[in-house]
Write a protein that holds these residues in place. Structure first.
Motif, PDB file in Angstrom:
ATOM      1  N   ILE A 171      39.692  66.191  44.582  1.00 19.25           N
ATOM      2  CA  ILE A 171      39.521  67.032  45.762  1.00 19.25           C
ATOM      3  C   ILE A 171      38.181  66.738  46.433  1.00 19.25           C
ATOM      4  N   ALA A 172      37.154  66.496  45.619  1.00 11.05           N
ATOM      5  CA  ALA A 172      35.850  66.136  46.188  1.00 11.05           C
ATOM      6  C   ALA A 172      35.941  64.829  46.963  1.00 11.05           C
ATOM      7  N   ALA A 173      36.715  63.877  46.441  1.00  2.00           N
ATOM      8  CA  ALA A 173      36.901  62.609  47.149  1.00  2.00           C
ATOM      9  C   ALA A 173      37.537  62.848  48.509  1.00  2.00           C
ATOM     10  N   LEU A 207      22.545  59.859  43.939  1.00  2.20           N
ATOM     11  CA  LEU A 207      21.280  60.025  43.226  1.00  2.20           C
ATOM     12  C   LEU A 207      20.785  61.474  43.213  1.00  2.20           C
ATOM     13  N   PHE A 208      21.085  62.231  44.268  1.00  2.77           N
ATOM     14  CA  PHE A 208      20.478  63.552  44.420  1.00  2.77           C
ATOM     15  C   PHE A 208      21.496  64.691  44.394  1.00  2.77           C
ATOM     16  N   SER A 209      22.585  64.531  43.659  1.00  3.64           N
ATOM     17  CA  SER A 209      23.599  65.582  43.552  1.00  3.64           C
ATOM     18  C   SER A 209      23.720  66.118  42.136  1.00  3.64           C
ATOM     19  N   GLY A 210      22.627  66.091  41.402  1.00  3.38           N
ATOM     20  CA  GLY A 210      22.664  66.583  40.035  1.00  3.38           C
ATOM     21  C   GLY A 210      23.480  65.709  39.114  1.00  3.38           C
ATOM     22  N   THR A 211      23.584  64.428  39.441  1.00  2.31           N
ATOM     23  CA  THR A 211      24.416  63.519  38.655  1.00  2.31           C
ATOM     24  C   THR A 211      23.802  63.239  37.298  1.00  2.31           C
ATOM     25  N   PHE A 212      22.527  62.899  37.265  1.00  4.51           N
ATOM     26  CA  PHE A 212      21.884  62.488  36.021  1.00  4.51           C
ATOM     27  C   PHE A 212      20.935  63.542  35.455  1.00  4.51           C
ATOM     28  N   PHE A 213      20.714  64.604  36.208  1.00  2.20           N
ATOM     29  CA  PHE A 213      19.828  65.678  35.744  1.00  2.20           C
ATOM     30  C   PHE A 213      20.144  66.910  36.562  1.00  2.20           C
ATOM     31  N   PRO A 214      19.815  68.102  36.080  1.00  2.00           N
ATOM     32  CA  PRO A 214      20.099  69.312  36.853  1.00  2.00           C
ATOM     33  C   PRO A 214      19.452  69.278  38.223  1.00  2.00           C
ATOM     34  N   TRP A 232      28.061  67.213  44.212  1.00  2.00           N
ATOM     35  CA  TRP A 232      27.421  68.236  43.379  1.00  2.00           C
ATOM     36  C   TRP A 232      28.392  69.356  43.041  1.00  2.00           C
ATOM     37  N   HIS A 233      29.140  69.814  44.025  1.00  2.92           N
ATOM     38  CA  HIS A 233      30.091  70.896  43.777  1.00  2.92           C
ATOM     39  C   HIS A 233      31.159  70.456  42.775  1.00  2.92           C
ATOM     40  N   ALA A 234      31.660  69.227  42.913  1.00  2.00           N
ATOM     41  CA  ALA A 234      32.655  68.729  41.958  1.00  2.00           C
ATOM     42  C   ALA A 234      32.053  68.523  40.580  1.00  2.00           C
ATOM     43  N   THR A 235      30.812  68.068  40.528  1.00  2.00           N
ATOM     44  CA  THR A 235      30.141  67.861  39.243  1.00  2.00           C
ATOM     45  C   THR A 235      29.939  69.178  38.505  1.00  2.00           C
ATOM     46  N   GLU A 236      29.512  70.205  39.231  1.00  2.00           N
ATOM     47  CA  GLU A 236      29.323  71.512  38.599  1.00  2.00           C
ATOM     48  C   GLU A 236      30.652  72.071  38.079  1.00  2.00           C
ATOM     49  N   LEU A 237      31.717  71.940  38.871  1.00  2.00           N
ATOM     50  CA  LEU A 237      33.027  72.377  38.397  1.00  2.00           C
ATOM     51  C   LEU A 237      33.472  71.564  37.189  1.00  2.00           C
ATOM     52  N   GLY A 238      33.249  70.251  37.246  1.00  2.15           N
ATOM     53  CA  GLY A 238      33.627  69.395  36.129  1.00  2.15           C
ATOM     54  C   GLY A 238      32.916  69.772  34.847  1.00  2.15           C
ATOM     55  N   ARG A 239      31.659  70.172  34.951  1.00  3.70           N
ATOM     56  CA  ARG A 239      30.913  70.594  33.762  1.00  3.70           C
ATOM     57  C   ARG A 239      31.436  71.923  33.218  1.00  3.70           C
ATOM     58  N   VAL A 240      31.843  72.803  34.105  1.00  4.31           N
ATOM     59  CA  VAL A 240      32.444  74.060  33.646  1.00  4.31           C
ATOM     60  C   VAL A 240      33.715  73.769  32.856  1.00  4.31           C
ATOM     61  N   PHE A 241      34.545  72.886  33.366  1.00  5.27           N
ATOM     62  CA  PHE A 241      35.801  72.562  32.689  1.00  5.27           C
ATOM     63  C   PHE A 241      35.590  71.730  31.429  1.00  5.27           C
ATOM     64  N   SER A 242      34.628  70.803  31.467  1.00  5.37           N
ATOM     65  CA  SER A 242      34.487  69.833  30.386  1.00  5.37           C
ATOM     66  C   SER A 242      33.804  70.385  29.140  1.00  5.37           C
ATOM     67  N   ALA A 257      35.924  76.611  46.823  1.00  3.41           N
ATOM     68  CA  ALA A 257      36.193  76.944  48.214  1.00  3.41           C
ATOM     69  C   ALA A 257      35.526  75.941  49.154  1.00  3.41           C
ATOM     70  N   TYR A 258      34.314  75.539  48.851  1.00  6.12           N
ATOM     71  CA  TYR A 258      33.605  74.571  49.689  1.00  6.12           C
ATOM     72  C   TYR A 258      34.376  73.260  49.774  1.00  6.12           C
TER      73      TYR A 258
END
Length: 280
Positions: A171-173, A207-214, A232-242, A257-258
């Motif tokens: 969805i992020a893509a 680089l700046f979407s919280g990919t490698f660090f918060p 960033w939004h997809a990464t945060e959701l992915g971490r919640v699920f993973s 929603a975003y």
């Protein structure tokens, strides 16, 4: 009828063919795009395998040994490999969308003009746009699933809900790629715009979407990049699920929603720009 000869199905009349195209034209065009993609299917699969292996070995194994030893409590109580895995899945999907929604769209309008042949048929411009989107979504879904399978084999997706990170990444893509598709449909020539997008939009998002660090570890004047970034939004959701990343429920809902609103806006704009360009 001669013995052994099979009866051919009754051919459709021109009116029946036109009616079927009006109803299923989006899928007909998607099928045509997917058939073209078969030419580089092996490359897509090899890229889908090689990229996660390279990143997970370099970042998740090599660098992680140093990070885990010096910053044990900075990654939500999990190892560095587990922390970055959802971000790598999402970034792969987003980067694939960046390529598929720029050069092939320009190819359809400018270089080989592959959109104009279907437009001469009963297909509407909106159906051509829809078919392209459906084909690209399936093309992105394949490497994203492969990437996640490799993440699972590395043992860095401990939660059984981690499969939902594939959905959030896809969805992020779309939320990034569809507005890009709409913008590309307005271009009449390639004057280096795509290279600029890759260098000054895609690379900073990576680089700046919280990919490698918060994200909170960035200076405050750079954190806004993450806030508007679908990655960033997809990464945060992915971490919640993973791995059960702890964040308020309202924030997870805001991430979803975003992404959905941005994808919907891009979907609407892309169809509108296709209609304007093909009918103009």
């Amino acid at each position: 009828m001669a013995r052994g000869r099979t009866r051919l199905p009754n051919p459709l009349t021109p009116l029946e063919s036109a009616e079927r195209a009006r109803r299923f034209g989006w899928w007909y065009f998607a099928e045509q795009v997917l058939r073209q993609m078969r030419v580089y299917l092996v490359s897509v699969i090899m890229y889908s395998i090689g990229t996660p292996l390279a990143y997970l070995l370099a970042m998740g194994v090599g660098l992680a040994t140093l990070v885990n030893a010096s910053a044990q409590h900075q990654f939500s109580g999990v190892s560095y490999q587990v922390f970055i895995a959802p971000a790598l899945v999402a970034s792969t999907a987003l980067m694939s969308a960046a390529g598929e929604f720029m050069y092939p769209v320009m190819d359809g309008f400018k270089w080989r003009r592959v959109y104009y042949g279907p437009y001469a048929s009963p297909l509407r411009p909106e159906q051509i746009a829809q078919g392209h989107v459906v084909a690209v979504f399936l093309r992105i879904l394949l490497p994203t699933v492969i990437y996640y399978l490799i993440v699972v084999l590395f043992g860095v997706a401990p939660s059984p809900w981690g499969w939902f990170s594939v959905l959030s990444a896809s969805i992020a893509a779309m939320s990034f790629g569809l507005p890009l598709m709409a913008w590309t449909a307005t271009l009449t020539k390639d004057a280096g715009q795509f290279a600029l997008v890759q260098r000054f939009v895609v690379a900073p998002l990576f680089l700046f979407s919280g990919t490698f660090f918060p994200l909170t570890q960035l200076p405050w004047f750079l954190q806004w990049i993450g806030w508007i970034s679908p990655l960033w939004h997809a990464t945060e959701l992915g971490r919640v699920f993973s791995f059960g990343y702890q964040e308020p429920l309202w924030l997870s809902l805001m991430h979803a929603a975003y992404l959905l609103v941005l994808a919907w806006l891009g979907w609407v704009l892309a169809q509108r720009m296709f209609a304007r360009r093909l009918q103009g």
